[in-house]
Design a protein around this motif. Structure first.
Motif, PDB file in Angstrom:
ATOM      1  N   HIS A  89      37.201  29.712  37.643  1.00  0.00           N
ATOM      2  CA  HIS A  89      38.430  29.983  38.612  1.00  0.00           C
ATOM      3  C   HIS A  89      38.148  30.419  39.504  1.00  0.00           C
ATOM      4  O   HIS A  89      38.753  29.815  40.677  1.00  0.00           O
ATOM      5  CB  HIS A  89      39.625  30.448  37.542  1.00  0.00           C
ATOM      6  N   ASP A  90      37.779  31.073  39.700  1.00  0.00           N
ATOM      7  CA  ASP A  90      36.266  32.001  41.291  1.00  0.00           C
ATOM      8  C   ASP A  90      34.995  32.140  40.726  1.00  0.00           C
ATOM      9  O   ASP A  90      35.217  32.967  39.908  1.00  0.00           O
ATOM     10  CB  ASP A  90      37.468  32.975  41.267  1.00  0.00           C
ATOM     11  N   GLN A  91      35.010  31.590  41.299  1.00  0.00           N
ATOM     12  CA  GLN A  91      33.007  31.928  41.243  1.00  0.00           C
ATOM     13  C   GLN A  91      32.032  32.552  41.884  1.00  0.00           C
ATOM     14  O   GLN A  91      31.157  32.903  41.506  1.00  0.00           O
ATOM     15  CB  GLN A  91      32.059  30.422  41.320  1.00  0.00           C
ATOM     16  N   ARG A  92      33.040  33.512  42.499  1.00  0.00           N
ATOM     17  CA  ARG A  92      32.575  34.577  43.106  1.00  0.00           C
ATOM     18  C   ARG A  92      32.536  35.652  41.642  1.00  0.00           C
ATOM     19  O   ARG A  92      31.958  36.990  41.646  1.00  0.00           O
ATOM     20  CB  ARG A  92      33.711  35.285  44.035  1.00  0.00           C
ATOM     21  N   ILE A  93      33.390  34.741  41.046  1.00  0.00           N
ATOM     22  CA  ILE A  93      33.490  36.772  40.087  1.00  0.00           C
ATOM     23  C   ILE A  93      32.914  35.836  38.456  1.00  0.00           C
ATOM     24  O   ILE A  93      32.386  35.446  38.112  1.00  0.00           O
ATOM     25  CB  ILE A  93      35.306  36.725  39.466  1.00  0.00           C
ATOM     26  N   LEU A  94      31.797  37.169  38.219  1.00  0.00           N
ATOM     27  CA  LEU A  94      31.034  36.581  36.837  1.00  0.00           C
ATOM     28  C   LEU A  94      31.607  37.538  35.729  1.00  0.00           C
ATOM     29  O   LEU A  94      32.507  38.420  35.463  1.00  0.00           O
ATOM     30  CB  LEU A  94      30.176  37.433  37.318  1.00  0.00           C
ATOM     31  N   TYR A  95      30.676  37.125  34.258  1.00  0.00           N
ATOM     32  CA  TYR A  95      31.115  37.691  33.427  1.00  0.00           C
ATOM     33  C   TYR A  95      29.676  36.781  32.082  1.00  0.00           C
ATOM     34  O   TYR A  95      29.097  36.069  32.588  1.00  0.00           O
ATOM     35  CB  TYR A  95      32.446  37.665  32.720  1.00  0.00           C
ATOM     36  N   ALA A  96      29.262  38.598  31.657  1.00  0.00           N
ATOM     37  CA  ALA A  96      28.314  37.823  29.843  1.00  0.00           C
ATOM     38  C   ALA A  96      28.764  38.536  29.211  1.00  0.00           C
ATOM     39  O   ALA A  96      29.531  39.308  28.442  1.00  0.00           O
ATOM     40  CB  ALA A  96      27.474  38.604  30.454  1.00  0.00           C
ATOM     41  N   PHE A 104      43.167  40.456  39.834  1.00  0.00           N
ATOM     42  CA  PHE A 104      42.115  40.623  39.374  1.00  0.00           C
ATOM     43  C   PHE A 104      42.176  41.331  37.742  1.00  0.00           C
ATOM     44  O   PHE A 104      41.600  40.880  37.058  1.00  0.00           O
ATOM     45  CB  PHE A 104      41.571  42.272  39.563  1.00  0.00           C
ATOM     46  N   ASP A 105      43.253  41.412  37.835  1.00  0.00           N
ATOM     47  CA  ASP A 105      44.417  41.592  36.523  1.00  0.00           C
ATOM     48  C   ASP A 105      44.229  39.553  35.814  1.00  0.00           C
ATOM     49  O   ASP A 105      43.822  39.590  34.110  1.00  0.00           O
ATOM     50  CB  ASP A 105      45.826  41.758  36.340  1.00  0.00           C
ATOM     51  N   GLU A 106      45.016  38.967  36.826  1.00  0.00           N
ATOM     52  CA  GLU A 106      44.888  37.276  36.438  1.00  0.00           C
ATOM     53  C   GLU A 106      43.108  37.026  36.491  1.00  0.00           C
ATOM     54  O   GLU A 106      43.022  35.596  35.251  1.00  0.00           O
ATOM     55  CB  GLU A 106      45.148  36.603  37.425  1.00  0.00           C
ATOM     56  N   GLU A 107      42.754  37.455  37.205  1.00  0.00           N
ATOM     57  CA  GLU A 107      39.914  36.877  36.759  1.00  0.00           C
ATOM     58  C   GLU A 107      40.460  37.323  35.826  1.00  0.00           C
ATOM     59  O   GLU A 107      39.666  36.204  35.172  1.00  0.00           O
ATOM     60  CB  GLU A 107      40.314  37.481  38.403  1.00  0.00           C
ATOM     61  N   LEU A 108      41.179  38.725  34.914  1.00  0.00           N
ATOM     62  CA  LEU A 108      39.753  38.477  33.546  1.00  0.00           C
ATOM     63  C   LEU A 108      40.769  37.760  32.677  1.00  0.00           C
ATOM     64  O   LEU A 108      40.302  36.652  31.816  1.00  0.00           O
ATOM     65  CB  LEU A 108      40.260  40.086  33.222  1.00  0.00           C
TER      66      LEU A 108
END
Length: 276
Positions: free
Chosen positions: A25-32, A105-109
């Motif tokens: 959705h927003d490739q600036r934000i990451l997750y592992a 940021f809540d929605e990005e999560l």
């Protein structure tokens, strides 16, 4: 021809401790993630535990520290990474307050959680959330916005708290919350979510949280307490006033160190997972 018993060179990176992936959705934000190595797409989906980093962005550390928990309790660990300086150079605090310069940021999560559900076969209707320090700030504010998505929330040592109080402006309180986020604070839903608050018994340094004039300061913060312990006690009292039950853990001998409270947080999470 290669042996059919050889490891899958691609798939091997999608179980165990994974790489950091860009959110679609927003490739600036990451997750592992940490995914138990025997979990497959054909198995029943596993519960999801989200560990939100603080100011230091120690997402990889938290993923690795929760590995054994994931294996023992049959769950998937997700560690989001909201980079510093996302909009402005040297900016550190934006994610803690849910919105900054148009980024929710809540929605990005929630986008990340849903993506993880599709890609890693984990439950997403509800999930468990823990954050410490800046992550604790994010966690309790996320709780106000999306209690319906949480099966449990652990709020660790936030340096700045938001009370459920519409007479106080955001982020000291919830004044204007609906106008800002388009969401009503749903106290009935919040009362249904198991809540832990956790802080070290020696978490008494104040240099970082009493920074008058800093970019993450609002006049009135000082009224909520001098130390993180006092501020968390203030938040507990506020929750109590609104009928929200809290398990309150003060960990002896621990200062402001998120990794040192992990065993107590895991105890809380294990109890919830065992009650499923």
């Amino acid at each position: 021809m290669p042996s059919t018993t050889e490891p899958d060179a691609q798939g091997a990176h999608f179980v165990g401790g994974t790489p950091f992936f860009a959110s679609q959705h927003d490739q600036r934000i990451l997750y592992a993630l940490y995914v138990p190595k025997d979990h497959t797409a054909e198995a029943a989906p596993l519960p999801l535990v989200v560990i939100q980093h603080g100011t230091g962005r120690s997402a990889e550390l938290y993923r690795d520290r929760w590995k054994d928990f994931a294996i023992k309790h049959r769950c998937v660990i997700l560690t989001p990474l909201f980079p510093a300086g996302l909009v402005e150079p040297r900016e550190l605090h934006s994610f803690k307050f849910l919105e900054y310069e148009g980024i929710r940021f809540d929605e990005e999560l929630l986008y990340i959680v849903d993506e993880a559900g599709e890609q890693f076969n984990t439950e997403t209707a509800t999930f468990y959330l823990h954050g410490f320090s800046g992550g604790g700030q994010f966690a309790h504010r996320f709780f106000y916005a999306h209690p319906d998505r949480l099966a449990g929330v652990s709020i660790g040592a936030p340096g700045r708290i938001t009370q459920v109080d519409d007479s106080l402006p955001w982020w000291l309180g919830t004044g204007g919350f609906k106008e800002r986020f388009g969401i009503e604070v749903d106290l009935d839903a919040m009362r249904k979510v198991p809540v832990q608050m956790v802080v070290g018994g020696d978490d008494v340094e104040t240099w970082e949280i009493n920074n008058v004039g800093g970019p993450n300061w609002m006049d009135g913060v000082e009224k909520t307490g001098r130390t993180r312990i006092e501020r968390l006690e203030c938040l507990r009292a506020n929750f109590d006033e609104h009928g929200i039950e809290v398990r309150f853990d003060v960990v002896p001998g621990v200062a402001h160190k998120g990794s040192a409270v992990i065993p107590v947080v895991q105890e809380f999470m294990a109890e919830l997972l065992n009650q499923r």
